[in-house]
Every structure is written in C-alpha cells, then in structure tokens.
Design an enzyme around this catalytic site. Structure first.
Site, short mmCIF file in Angstrom:
data_model
loop_
_atom_site.label_atom_id
_atom_site.label_comp_id
_atom_site.label_asym_id
_atom_site.label_seq_id
_atom_site.Cartn_x
_atom_site.Cartn_y
_atom_site.Cartn_z
N GLU A 189 -3.14 3.29 -1.87
CA GLU A 189 -3.45 4.29 -2.89
C GLU A 189 -2.18 4.74 -3.61
OE1 GLU A 189 -5.65 6.86 -0.26
OE2 GLU A 189 -7.19 5.32 -0.11
N SER A 225 -11.74 0.93 7.17
CA SER A 225 -13.09 1.24 7.67
C SER A 225 -13.24 1.06 9.18
CB SER A 225 -14.14 0.43 6.90
OG SER A 225 -14.07 0.72 5.52
N GLY A 273 -8.69 6.22 8.08
CA GLY A 273 -8.88 7.18 7.01
C GLY A 273 -10.07 8.07 7.29
N GLY A 274 -11.21 7.74 6.69
CA GLY A 274 -12.41 8.58 6.77
C GLY A 274 -12.75 9.07 8.17
C1 PEP Z 1 -6.71 4.23 4.97
O1 PEP Z 1 -6.80 4.82 3.91
O2 PEP Z 1 -5.57 3.99 5.45
C2 PEP Z 1 -7.93 3.77 5.60
C3 PEP Z 1 -7.87 2.83 6.50
O3 PEP Z 1 -9.10 4.38 5.19
P1 PEP Z 1 -10.58 4.13 5.80
O4 PEP Z 1 -10.45 4.14 7.30
O5 PEP Z 1 -11.38 5.27 5.27
O6 PEP Z 1 -11.02 2.80 5.29
#
Ligand code: PEP
Length: 249
Positions: free
Chosen positions: A96, A212, A233-234
């Site tokens: 990001e 994810s 992340g989430g």
């Molecule tokens: C991240 O942003 O580093 C990430 C792995 O996000 P998510 O687990 O939501 O895919």
C-alpha cells in the site's frame, strides 16, 4: 534457528479508544505457540500501545518511517523519534505504501538503512501483482525487489531483517496464495538469499507470508517448511482471531 513470528498490521484503523480496547483484548489472550507476536498500530497510537504492552511479550512496530533523521519533512516520523517512544520495529515496503505513496525500491533502501542505523528491526514487505503472476514473472519481480532494496547490506544486517512475502493480489482480497504457492516462493526467496549471503544467513532469516491469512487457513500455510509466520491485516483487528493465528503454529 530462525524464529516464528506473527505480526498484525492494523493499517489506518482504530482511533484511540478503539486501540485501547483492542490492546486490552490482546492482553486477555493466551499464547500456546512459540511464535513471537508483534502488532503495528497507526503512528499516533504507538506510544499508547507500547505503554500498554510493555510488560507483555507482544512487541510494537511502526507501519512506516522516513529515512531522514530530522528536518523539513512535514508529516513524517523518523527512526529516532520511534526509538524515543520505545518502538524498535518498523514495517517497510508494504504494497500500500508502494502503490499509494509511490515508494520505490530505491527509497526503501534508504529507509532500511536508516532503520538499521538506529538499531531497529525491519519487517520488509514485497510481492508481485496479479499481472506479474499471470505472466509467470513473479519470481523475477520478487528477486528484483529484494535485490534493489536489500542487497547492498552486509550479511550481519540480516539479523535485524524479517522478510514478508505478500502477493499483492492476496492482500485484503480474501484470496490467499495456496500453501504450495507460498512455500514455492519462500523457498525461492531463501535460495536468492543463499546465493548472495550463503546458506547460514538464508536459513536464519524469518520469512513471513501475508495475504488474507485467517484462523481457518493459518495452520496449513504455517505448516510449510519455509513459511516462518505471517503478516496479518484484516484478521489482526480482532484479538481472538489474531491469537488463533498466533496459536496455529
Ligand atoms: C497486509 O496488509 O499486510 C495483509 C496481509 O492484509 P490482509 O491480511 O488483510 O490480506
């Protein structure tokens, strides 16, 4: 022996009271695995997080920093400022940051240098986009990201580097790399490190998978020999889910 690590990237989520609630929830969780646990709140809440987690075995990481020590860089935060509030880890190179803030390998190399010069540890993120994978270029892309940002370092510097392979197509999309895809890429990353720095260094570096990861898929992904943990992340925004992932080892 390299460490197992699970790090939570909270991104731009949680105001102060939500951060306090999540920190309190984290402190109620029980760790049954040997994984080291790291959380990365947004910069305004780092001080609070570090205070709250000081006597726990959860470490606090920043999500970004500037490469300069100080000066006319409005809105930015330096390594020494992070250190002054007790933060000793920083995530650099998240996709990001690369996408929305135009962070290049060249810039990231400078940030890595600044972090290491301040005795910080770096969670260095990289990974290919969907188009790269569709074209069969994923290894070439990953290799160049690692080489451009890290291969000017001496071998010793890798004591303070954690790698995080995060295929961009799997971040926040609900689509996860298969455990085999993760293993193949992690083995390739370790081989790339070994070619440059030798097997001992390559075997000592923790390589996390991100994209994810959830309680339901963590165990299968972490079961692969070259996957040493996850950048989450989430699922790191709920303490119980995050610790289900931590305890998947
Ligand atoms: C991240 O942003 O580093 C990430 C792995 O996000 P998510 O687990 O939501 O895919």
């Amino acid at each position: 022996m390299r460490k197992n690590i699970v790090a939570g990237n909270w991104k731009m989520n949680n105001d102060l009271s939500q951060t306090e609630a999540l920190l309190a929830d984290l402190l109620k969780q029980t760790k049954t695995s040997n994984a080291e646990v790291i959380v990365a709140p947004t910069s305004v809440n780092l001080y609070k997080a570090n205070e709250a987690l000081k006597s726990s075995d959860i470490s606090v990481s920043a999500q970004n920093m500037h490469f300069a020590e100080k000066g006319a860089y409005t809105g930015e935060v330096s390594a020494s400022m992070l250190k002054s509030i007790g933060v000793e880890i920083v995530i650099l190179g998240h996709s990001e940051r690369r996408e929305y803030f135009n962070e290049t390998d060249e810039l990231l190399a400078k940030k890595v240098d600044a972090a290491l010069a301040n005795n910080m540890s770096v969670i260095f993120c990289f990974g290919e986009e969907l188009a790269d994978r569709k074209a069969g270029n994923e290894e070439a892309v990953v290799e160049s990201q690692i080489k451009n940002a890290l291969f000017h370092l001496e071998a010793l510097a890798f004591k303070n580097i954690i790698l995080a392979y995060e295929p961009v197509w799997a971040i926040g999309t609900g689509e996860t790399a298969t455990p085999e895809q993760a293993q193949d890429m992690h083995a390739f990353i370790r081989k790339t490190l070994a070619n440059k720095y030798g097997a001992e260094v390559a075997d000592s570096v923790s390589i996390l998978y991100g994209g994810s990861v959830k309680p339901a898929n963590a165990q299968e992904i972490f079961g692969k020999p070259d996957v040493d943990g996850g950048l989450i992340g989430g699922a790191s925004l709920k303490a119980a889910d995050f610790f289900a992932i931590v305890n998947a080892f």
